[in-house]
Design an enzyme around this catalytic site. Structure first.
Site, short mmCIF file in Angstrom:
data_model
loop_
_atom_site.label_atom_id
_atom_site.label_comp_id
_atom_site.label_asym_id
_atom_site.label_seq_id
_atom_site.Cartn_x
_atom_site.Cartn_y
_atom_site.Cartn_z
N CYS A 114 20.11 3.17 6.12
CA CYS A 114 20.86 2.59 6.79
C CYS A 114 22.11 2.07 6.57
CB CYS A 114 19.96 1.46 7.42
SG CYS A 114 19.88 0.06 6.45
N ASN A 131 0.74 -1.26 0.06
CA ASN A 131 -0.01 0.08 0.03
C ASN A 131 0.98 1.21 -0.02
OD1 ASN A 131 -2.81 1.34 0.53
ND2 ASN A 131 -1.69 2.09 1.97
N GLU A 132 0.82 2.22 -0.78
CA GLU A 132 1.35 3.54 -0.97
C GLU A 132 2.83 3.51 -0.60
OE1 GLU A 132 -1.02 6.14 1.27
OE2 GLU A 132 -2.62 6.30 -0.14
N GLU A 168 -8.35 5.11 -4.27
CA GLU A 168 -8.87 5.66 -3.06
C GLU A 168 -9.20 7.24 -3.37
OE1 GLU A 168 -6.07 5.53 0.20
OE2 GLU A 168 -5.48 3.64 0.09
#
Lengths: 664, 664, 664
Positions: B158, B150-151, B302
């Site tokens: 790192c 999702n998105e 969405e």
């Protein structure tokens, strides 16, 4: 009942940090205290570093000498436990004491209130000092009261706190399942499966669950209170008869002062209004503090005699303003007027903070003279005013949990400020001359004709039932936008908003529009129209009738303010933020419905404040002119003595700019 | 060609997170879905934590039951792989998974998308869950498509990423010498002598070399895509026939969606326009998303049915606006209209995000009724509109590398925003009624009459040759300020600006002035004068002729807009940012030169948008009124059926406020 | 005395970073340098990484070849020690070299000036390179001077620095008791009991003691100077006859340039005025730099020939402005006009910084032509102007310690900016045509008719005595608000403010009001009224007489500007910040009192600057028109030769927009 200090005078004094000067200055200090009518000194708030110079090395000699000089000069003691700032050796020896900030960075030594409230080392060492203080000075004849630490309030996010938080949560929720449910941890699939997964909500940790965030605030407020209670326990053991306070900070968000107040004997607080503060803001904070212990007289522990140093632009208090604001505190229940600080620091962070005695040490100056003038007045006033209670017919409900719930909200608008909503109501009533109390959600409300609970997003168990029966029995209740949304763990009510208050208010909120800054709607009350904004609730009437109607947007014509008859009482709902005139009009309607009466029977002139304090059969009226110009105030029938001027007045009274009268 | 879902209807539905409610609510949900014309639900986007409660413990029971209820109710599945947010146990067990932010701080557990895209543990665990999902539900008759994660979009800095970055760089540049040359590491003497010296560009590390920064963005975009591809690989293995999408975010800077699109079967995206967004901005993003897969129909995955919660001031969508914006997506190629989310969360971060079903769960409310109304319309429209392609004569070139190159620039002005430049062109053409595509620099341009490449600071190998031959063969090309400065590693071209485009454009830029906010120049086009600002190129004509001239400053009288004949085509250069009227005028000249035609033959009224979608011999026109007042639109000759109202219209059409017509 | 370079010409040249281009470009560079009248190049400022590729590997070959090409082309060398930015291998091998920022975060490799000034490894390695450079090129005939490092200035807060700071403090204070007293560590009970408790004042460490903060600045300024001195020592050992500079940055707060100047032979600085800088600001900085070595001619080491890249909006220097500003530097004492940089970087952070040669490498362009034009003029001017001294009758006292003390203050207003106060005085005098010096508190003041010490919060030992005897002997002294508050460790004076200056000024400051932005008072000087604000001192006259009076607030009618006769001299005090007209009026009164004379006998027209430089019997006047329009300037009697145009002028002179005349 006055503050029980076995000292029947208004306290007048302030923080005194003698260890910043050589001893010869101390004699001069006592001389100047006497000259200025000071009768109490708060020592040694930040003395730890000079009293305990290593874990096993103590030096009380200097404090002994200071106290003897004060005592010899007739100055009483507000004795601090001196634990507000840790000395360098202590932080070096016990690094676990230093807090971790919310951003995850650990502090190094420096500043005050840098201790982790869950550090056992801190508790051991701070109570150790408290014990020494109590043992050494607990029977001193000058001792009036204990001043625990100073301006508590820093949260910590360290691993020690995480561990303690888990214990706290286990005790509260019993099971992780319950905690997961209450916080709605299924959101984003963050369900905890082991207690060890719960961590202090640092910025880069879990901050998406309002229930968790609110609980962390509760936990920190309690943890810090734990430090205070640990000292209190020692003091109560050794000096059971000496009353105890700690100085609070008014509308201070981190600490739930309602729970703190239970542990203290006397409420005291430090008032530092911002440059732009209006009289209503100051009155609001005094009233909030007074309400912490059911109206018992309290102490204005700190105010600056002249100017502050930590605001961006530190203006001087105009001539008469310090006096006026001192009387304002008394008008709202204070029996003590004290300053921070007695003498300006010769260096460091607060070198430019105002003080009674400036760097040059002169007494022939405006600030010292104003302090001395007030001191003389207070000495005369004392016996007639001490112990008076303020009587209020209306109460505003104020709840720290609701505050946190409102301001942790993600949406609908960043403009929502819990205190602003409460202040809107307070200001409107004050402008009408109506005295309010500010009380907790647990208070007994039956003594009031009207109860107002602004922006009460969080409605805790029992509150709606209490309000319901209050209104049924004839009470008047007021609720506003962003109320009745969530329960005590910030879960939404399943019947929509305002949740359990719907039935009482007779409304249901279908939607809420958020307006951008500058964007406005208007509320039409009959022929009158007032601006409104920030939030606009789209209200469905379910029994209530409309008092006002929106003027703009697709919801123009729909109700924005409503009134509902419920049992013998009435319940009002205001679904938008009215401007000041609008709020005054609305609360005028509320006052009519509840038959609230202004102090002198009518609303006072703009900028004039009137309150009444009563002790037994003694009733005193405080009349304050906040205007920089003279004003005439109409008095009720009868004649009064102004306790300051000792003159008789009747019919009306002319107050000079910033003038004050205390009428008997 | 429609989205190949073997389901010949417009998809209508949304994100559904049933694990936040008890099972009895699920039945009510299915009932309400049917009532509102919802035919698809996206589940369980954030289900990981509730599906896998430890590395070896799975619980699919609840999801099985949800899916059966949906299926029984006729609701299809957009099935998420549920890997977007890691559960607490997982972050605790594998701390290497948590990202290091650009500021160097390592996250703790909490929030979504907190995984390092180069973490092997994350890949193993996320594909493990994907495999379980595919094996369990891959053959379910209700399954329409896969929704991976999702998105996507969080970068990591790192040490694991540093190591992987070095490998990536070695593969790209071969030698450090080449890398040092391309990045100009001699600047400030920062020449690398060992690969181990290259580190992720944290804030306090090396951020002075744009080539390195751009490469790190490329590397992170690819690394995150790597996570997506790892899941796709599993899905393709187990369910080769089920199409795959992941929801994108429009003009989202961190991810190069052109390279992402190659891995997906269907483009879907989440549209959350800001309070102040204009129709052109929304259309621009729809068009960008459509272009990712050459115009193939896509899904509006969405949108909020009512209001958002994470903006500062979350206004309600006015009545009709949600419907209008849904049709706008379809007008630009969507075959799916979906919402976030079906039912409001009972608590936590998105409690105030709009949903089809509000907390009170009522269907007799505006928002639910608007959704249901649209659902009914879409059900009627489906067969006539599905699969239509939008035809465009002009293309705007959009390049994520150029975006990064423009906005990493140190100078000449902080105001440069890559998307703004592209939007300026799009808006101008839209206001003229001309439909555009938005394409990558790798696209085949020969199908277009005009190609516009605004602010193309970075010109990658082959592009100028392609443009050269395109123009020679009669094409019209438009370039603007801050173009042709650097190559694909952000080294400047040695012939000055606009680098390899100079010959085509017939200009050379001697200097570029940067104007402060509010400072303006003007462009004189014949008798017309328009404001311009931000940057002013000092143009040397080297073959081009001037179209407009500066009016002020020491370069008054020198050219600011030029036109060059090159082969059979024309090349325009606009050396400054024109205001809206100026841009409209300039693109009018471009449209004339390229013989671009407005959809209905003439420019539409202000605030009216017209597009055409064609599938085989079916042609449908979308006519949208973005104005809050009615408007009359002149139609081309012939008569049309409005597929919504089922009425015949000809000559002209009156649209109500926010009204829509879909003409056949 | 000219800069002793055995090269009797005005230096004209700039930074040259040849290692960013292939060798064939170097030949072209020399050709273009000759074409543009460049006679000196600064190499290789950032060469470290390419000269030393590991601790034991050196590569001087490329630099040898560059230097030979320059020498062959007649270009002299300003030879950098090349130590301003550490190579990647070095930071990787010796991580102790990387600084810890004030926020506590340790840097990773990247950027310049990231070395800890107390790192022994850095000192060893940087002086190692310096030694190699000196040994290799110290006898080169083209060598004019050494350029140590580049734009020093980054503070470090690491543990190494903490340790060194303790040693520094021990040497300064001897005992902790003394340090505790001077810093007033009893405040908040922070008394140190062991030296190890003192730490570098990181953001989360001890930052509440101004004395400590100021000492840390002193310590860091000295530590960084230590790095410079270590290199100087090597250079003096090997090339005792070659003069040494390092390029400074004007009003640069971190470094006390007065102490730096003592170690250098020549002052040089980099002038990058902001977009909104006025002529007075630039003149102020030139004057400050000139004063560092008692007026000795100095070098303008860097300026941009066209535009900058690191400001928000980088405008082009208008035609003629670079020339004008070059002459302005000379007008204030410069004997060198140099640029950053010769040729634009092909990539990285400064790719858009202006340069003499742009990316395209063309010489037929405005910027190159302006440089070449100026080069030709300077070649003609040289012998007549070199070595001239600027003569000033007034001096402004400028003190880095006072700067730090003013801006570390907590209260009374955040608006206090030390440089602004000094600039107010300078601007007023400049507008009156009066030339100033800017000198340290240690300077001999007897050569001046007037001495001005604005906002001198900190008054160090001996200063008030010096001023007292200066005024007694007939000097005119000016002091202002926020002066005389603290001693050299920022402890307040015990007699109030302005401390030891009270007697001289004849005033005592009872209180100081801070005004909010936009809030204003006014100062009434006889019939004239001027706005004032920021701070308003409430002045008690103790011998002084009033020159102006406040107009508003409760202190209306009390004095705001005063004058005191003291011995044979006069002392002025200005207790508020006057607006520009007010400051001009006030300094007009001061000028009258001190009989200060404008350069040409009268105040010049607005925007025109006139200065005089004298070397032996040669006197040259610089007349500069900062206006974008022509202006006529009245000349003193006599006739002059304009050394640029070689024309005779008398009576008056018309300067073109941005025009310049150099009159002999």
């Amino acid at each position: 009942m006055p503050i029980d200090l076995k000292f029947p005078f208004i306290l007048h004094g302030g923080d005194y940090n003698p260890d910043q000067w050589p001893e010869e200055v101390w004699d001069e200090d006592v001389r100047l205290m006497n000259l200025s009518g000071v009768n109490v000194a708060t020592v040694p708030v930040f003395g730890w570093g000079n009293l305990q110079t290593s874990e096993d090395t103590w030096d009380f000699g200097w404090l002994d000498r200071v106290i003897e000089k004060l005592h010899a000069g007739g100055i009483r003691l507000c004795l601090a436990t001196a634990t507000a700032a840790t000395p360098p050796w202590l932080d070096a020896k016990y690094p676990d004491i230093l807090v971790v900030e919310r951003d995850g960075r650990k502090r190094k030594h420096g500043s005050r209130h840098t201790f982790c409230p869950n550090s056992e080392n801190f508790k051991r060492l701070s109570t150790g000092l408290t014990r020494k203080m109590a043992e050494r000075y607990g029977k001193h004849p000058a001792l009036l009261l204990w001043h625990v630490s100073n301006e508590y309030g820093n949260y910590c996010y360290c691993e020690t706190c995480s561990v303690a938080f888990r214990t706290w949560l286990k005790a509260k929720y019993g099971t992780l399942k319950e905690l997961n449910h209450r916080y709605n941890m299924s959101f984003w699939g963050q369900t905890y499966t082991d207690w060890s997964q719960v961590e202090a909500p640092q910025d880069l940790a879990q901050r998406n669950f309002q229930g968790l965030l609110i609980d962390y605030n509760r936990f920190q407020s309690e943890s810090i209170l734990g430090c205070c209670k640990a000292e209190i326990e020692v003091l109560r053991e050794i000096t059971p008869d000496v009353p105890i306070t700690t100085n609070m900070m008014g509308t201070f968000k981190p600490l739930d002062y309602h729970s703190w107040a239970k542990e203290l004997d006397i409420i005291s607080w430090d008032s530092y209004p911002s440059r732009s503060a209006e009289p209503a803001e100051m009155a609001f904070r005094h009233t909030l503090m007074r309400g912490l212990k059911d109206g018992q007289p309290w102490m204005l522990m700190e105010q600056t005699p002249s100017q502050q140093n930590w605001q961006a632009y530190n203006s001087l208090k105009r001539p008469g303003v310090m006096r006026l604001w001192s009387y304002q505190a008394m008008a709202h229940g204070a029996d003590a007027v004290m300053y921070f600080q007695w003498r300006r620091s010769p260096g460091a962070q607060e070198m430019f903070h105002g003080a009674v005695v400036e760097h040059a040490g002169r007494s022939d100056v405006r600030v010292f003279q104003e302090v001395a003038g007030l001191g003389a007045e207070l000495a005369r006033l004392g016996p007639d005013t001490l112990g008076g209670r303020v009587k209020a017919e209306a109460a505003i409900v104020f709840d720290w949990d609701a505050w946190w719930a409102v301001e942790f909200s993600s949406g609908p608008t960043v403009e929502l400020q819990y205190v602003d909503g409460c202040l809107d109501a307070f200001r409107a009533l004050m402008s009408l001359g109506i005295t309010c109390d500010i009380v907790s959600v647990d208070a007994d409300l039956n003594q009031y004709k009207a109860v107002i609970a602004p922006t009460l997003k969080m409605v805790k168990p029992g509150f709606s039932e209490k309000i319901g029966s209050y209104v049924k029995n004839g009470g008047v209740f007021v609720s506003s936008y962003f109320s009745g949304i969530t329960d005590e763990t910030d879960r939404s009510f399943s019947n929509g908003y305002p949740g359990p208050l719907q039935d009482i208010l007779g409304v249901w909120i279908e939607e809420t529009d958020a307006l951008a800054p500058g964007e406005k709607n208007a509320a039409q009350f009959g022929d009158l129209r007032f601006e409104c904004g920030m939030l606009c609730d789209l209200i469905r009437l379910e029994g209530a009738s409309r008092l006002a109607t929106y003027v703009k947007e697709f919801y123009a014509g729909s109700p924005c303010v409503t009134e509902n008859s419920y049992g013998s009482g009435k319940a009002f709902y205001c679904g938008t933020r009215l401007d000041r005139e609008g709020a005054r009009h609305f609360y005028g309607l509320v006052a009519d419905a509840a038959a609230l009466s202004p102090v002198f029977g009518i609303a006072p002139p703009d900028g004039v404040e009137v309150t009444t304090r009563t002790a037994g059969d003694k009733t005193v009226h405080y009349v304050l002119n906040h205007n920089p110009v003279p004003v005439e105030v109409v008095l009720p029938s009868g004649s009064f003595t102004d306790l300051i001027s000792r003159k008789l007045v009747s019919r009306s009274l002319t107050l000079s700019a910033y003038g004050v009268a205390v009428l008997k």
